[in-house]
Design a protein around this motif. Sequence first.
Motif, PDB file in Angstrom:
ATOM      1  N   TYR A   1      44.308  37.925  48.177  1.00 30.57           N
ATOM      2  CA  TYR A   1      43.100  37.122  48.379  1.00 30.57           C
ATOM      3  C   TYR A   1      41.926  37.734  47.622  1.00 30.57           C
ATOM      4  CZ  TYR A   1      39.095  35.036  50.743  1.00 30.57           C
ATOM      5  OH  TYR A   1      37.915  34.390  51.006  1.00 30.57           O
ATOM      6  N   ARG A   2      41.762  39.039  47.710  1.00 29.53           N
ATOM      7  CA  ARG A   2      40.676  39.705  46.994  1.00 29.53           C
ATOM      8  C   ARG A   2      40.799  39.521  45.486  1.00 29.53           C
ATOM      9  NH1 ARG A   2      39.253  45.429  50.105  1.00 29.53           N
ATOM     10  NH2 ARG A   2      37.428  44.535  51.177  1.00 29.53           N
ATOM     11  N   GLN A   3      41.999  39.634  44.986  1.00 34.03           N
ATOM     12  CA  GLN A   3      42.221  39.460  43.547  1.00 34.03           C
ATOM     13  C   GLN A   3      41.905  38.039  43.126  1.00 34.03           C
ATOM     14  OE1 GLN A   3      46.282  40.624  43.117  1.00 34.03           O
ATOM     15  NE2 GLN A   3      45.877  42.820  43.223  1.00 34.03           N
ATOM     16  N   ALA A   4      42.254  37.081  43.968  1.00 33.39           N
ATOM     17  CA  ALA A   4      42.050  35.678  43.610  1.00 33.39           C
ATOM     18  C   ALA A   4      40.582  35.307  43.583  1.00 33.39           C
ATOM     19  CB  ALA A   4      42.788  34.775  44.598  1.00 33.39           C
ATOM     20  N   ILE A   5      39.801  35.733  44.583  1.00 33.25           N
ATOM     21  CA  ILE A   5      38.381  35.360  44.608  1.00 33.25           C
ATOM     22  C   ILE A   5      37.587  36.123  43.569  1.00 33.25           C
ATOM     23  CG2 ILE A   5      38.445  34.722  47.031  1.00 33.25           C
ATOM     24  CD1 ILE A   5      37.077  37.367  47.672  1.00 33.25           C
ATOM     25  N   ALA A   6      38.124  37.208  43.054  1.00 34.89           N
ATOM     26  CA  ALA A   6      37.431  37.989  42.021  1.00 34.89           C
ATOM     27  C   ALA A   6      37.728  37.491  40.630  1.00 34.89           C
ATOM     28  CB  ALA A   6      37.798  39.462  42.135  1.00 34.89           C
ATOM     29  N   SER A   7      38.636  36.533  40.507  1.00 30.48           N
ATOM     30  CA  SER A   7      39.040  36.043  39.196  1.00 30.48           C
ATOM     31  C   SER A   7      38.854  34.544  39.124  1.00 30.48           C
ATOM     32  CB  SER A   7      40.499  36.402  38.912  1.00 30.48           C
ATOM     33  OG  SER A   7      41.353  35.659  39.761  1.00 30.48           O
ATOM     34  N   ASP A   8      39.166  33.978  37.980  1.00 28.03           N
ATOM     35  CA  ASP A   8      39.114  32.528  37.795  1.00 28.03           C
ATOM     36  C   ASP A   8      40.479  31.898  37.853  1.00 28.03           C
ATOM     37  OD1 ASP A   8      36.370  32.369  37.523  1.00 28.03           O
ATOM     38  OD2 ASP A   8      36.452  32.879  35.393  1.00 28.03           O
ATOM     39  N   ALA A   9      41.473  32.662  38.320  1.00 27.62           N
ATOM     40  CA  ALA A   9      42.838  32.121  38.412  1.00 27.62           C
ATOM     41  C   ALA A   9      43.366  32.384  39.808  1.00 27.62           C
ATOM     42  CB  ALA A   9      43.742  32.797  37.378  1.00 27.62           C
ATOM     43  N   PRO A  10      44.189  31.485  40.359  1.00 31.37           N
ATOM     44  CA  PRO A  10      44.720  31.686  41.691  1.00 31.37           C
ATOM     45  C   PRO A  10      45.717  32.824  41.738  1.00 31.37           C
ATOM     46  CG  PRO A  10      45.743  29.786  40.672  1.00 31.37           C
ATOM     47  CD  PRO A  10      44.661  30.241  39.735  1.00 31.37           C
ATOM     48  N   ALA A  11      45.762  33.496  42.893  1.00 32.58           N
ATOM     49  CA  ALA A  11      46.767  34.524  43.088  1.00 32.58           C
ATOM     50  C   ALA A  11      48.119  33.853  43.315  1.00 32.58           C
ATOM     51  CB  ALA A  11      46.401  35.403  44.274  1.00 32.58           C
TER      52      ALA A  11
END
Length: 327
Positions: A314-324
């Motif tokens: 979840y943290r990786q996804a909200i920090a990027s422009d691509a879904p985890a």
Amino acid sequence: AVAESFGIEAQVLLARAGVVLGPAFDECGLSFREYERVMQAVIDLIGPQGPGLEMGLRMSPTAFGSLGLAVISCPTLGEAIAVLQRFWHRFGMGLDARWNQQDGHSDLTLDALPPIQLAHAPMILEATMAALYRSLLMLVPAVEGQTDIWFDFPRPVHATKVERQLGRVRYGMPVCRMRIPAALLEAVLPMANVLGQQAALKACEQESAQDVMFRHSVSALVSQLLILHERRYPDLEQMAHRLHMTTRTLRRQLAFEGTTYRLLRQRIERRDAMRLLEQPQLQVQHVSEMLGYENPANFTRAFRRWTGYTPQEYRQAIASDAPASAT
């Protein structure tokens, strides 16, 4: 009006919802229960053709009375957002909103909470995002082409229409979010007026004190009172005592509104977990402890059950422009 644009007469819609527009409506609008019944009638009669988008596109800032007037009379977009956040409970209709600013972006994240039913959430989220985007575009035309919108539900059949109206849109994301460049917060609004803003804010405060929006919703009141304290949420007995009713009465009232205390607590816990995980300085284990989990693995399992993501994903996804990669 939206129903009629889809070929459904307004009276047919209201009859399906069991809603009669009488003196109470003229005074303070629909109760939340009536609002929910209208939403269900829209789904039943119109189906997945994008009524949420159409509702949102028809809402200008002035559609929200004194709150809309307060927003458009602010000197800058940043101050307008602050006013909207302050009085969000007068507009959000069961949506939790949080604003964050970091790395040159300003994010608005929405989360559907009780008493909104899960089946109604996509339509309400879509309508809200469309209304906010349309209002932004009216106040700050430069926002066009600089906005990213995420939805946390699967791509609907009318997605192409949504993308045509709202620009860069992504589905199946971990959160429902609108992102704009933080520099736009300094944009000067064309209808800024100090006296107008003061009058509108006074009216907002008076209306807020009346607290009529959730006047018939026990689940909304419970949601407001479900606050994490010393790593614990109130249990059913404590909540019933705080509301001056028996546990049996509280269960019955929640069942009447189509929910349970356990479900309300899980949705609030999910919201709080997401909020805490959005603070990068907090380790996942610390978040787990703050929410009352003795074993971080139990928290990870619960969070994956709620969202389809592990806390780290979840943290990786909200920090990027691509879904985890959710599993």
